[in-house]
Scaffold this active site. Sequence first.
Site, PDB file in Angstrom:
ATOM      1  N   GLU A  13       0.825  -1.209   0.000  1.00  0.00           N
ATOM      2  CA  GLU A  13       0.000   0.000   0.000  1.00  0.00           C
ATOM      3  C   GLU A  13       0.858   1.256   0.000  1.00  0.00           C
ATOM      4  O   GLU A  13       0.495   2.246  -0.602  1.00  0.00           O
ATOM      5  CB  GLU A  13      -0.933   0.023   1.215  1.00  0.00           C
TER       6      GLU A  13
ATOM      7  N   ASP B 226      -5.907   7.530  -5.520  1.00  0.00           N
ATOM      8  CA  ASP B 226      -5.217   6.290  -5.898  1.00  0.00           C
ATOM      9  C   ASP B 226      -5.262   6.126  -7.426  1.00  0.00           C
ATOM     10  O   ASP B 226      -5.814   6.982  -8.129  1.00  0.00           O
ATOM     11  CB  ASP B 226      -5.813   5.098  -5.142  1.00  0.00           C
TER      12      ASP B 226
END
Length: 152
Positions: A23, A32
Site C-alpha cells: 500500500e 489512488d
Amino acid sequence: MSLKARVIAGALAIALPLVGYYEGRSLVAYLDPVGIPTICDGITQDVQLGQTKTDAECDALLAAELGQAISTVDRLAKQPQPDTRRAALGSFVYNVGAGAFERSTLLRKLNGGDVAGACAELSRWVYAKGRQLAGLVKRRAAERELCEVGLQ
C-alpha cells in the site's frame, strides 16, 4: 487482550508488513490509481482530499482495518485456516473489500475444500476499473505465495 484480539494477533503480525509494503504510506490524502481518495496505508473510508494524518494515526487505522479484514476471513471461511493463509486473505480483503470476497469464486473454492484452487484465484484479482495494475500483480503473487504455505 481479549480472546478475539489474541486470535487475530498472529495473522495480523504477518499481514501488517505485507499490506504496508504494497500500500505504501502517505500522511496526506491523494487519489489512488483509479481516482479514489486515499490516505495512510490504503485507507479509503471517509477520506477527503487535503486531509492529513500522523504516523500514529495511520498505524492505528491500519491495525483496525486489517484486523477487521482478518475477522471477515474468519467469519466467512467454513474451516479454520492457518495464520499465513488468514494473513494473505486478510490482505486481499483489505484491498478489495468484504463484499467482493464474500461473492468470490475464491471463497467458494476455499469453502468447498479446494484450498490450492482458492489460493490460485488470487492471481485473477489484478485489475482496478478494468486496468491491470503492476502493483496488484506483485501484491497478489505475494499473497498467493503466503496463502499456499503448507500446501503440497
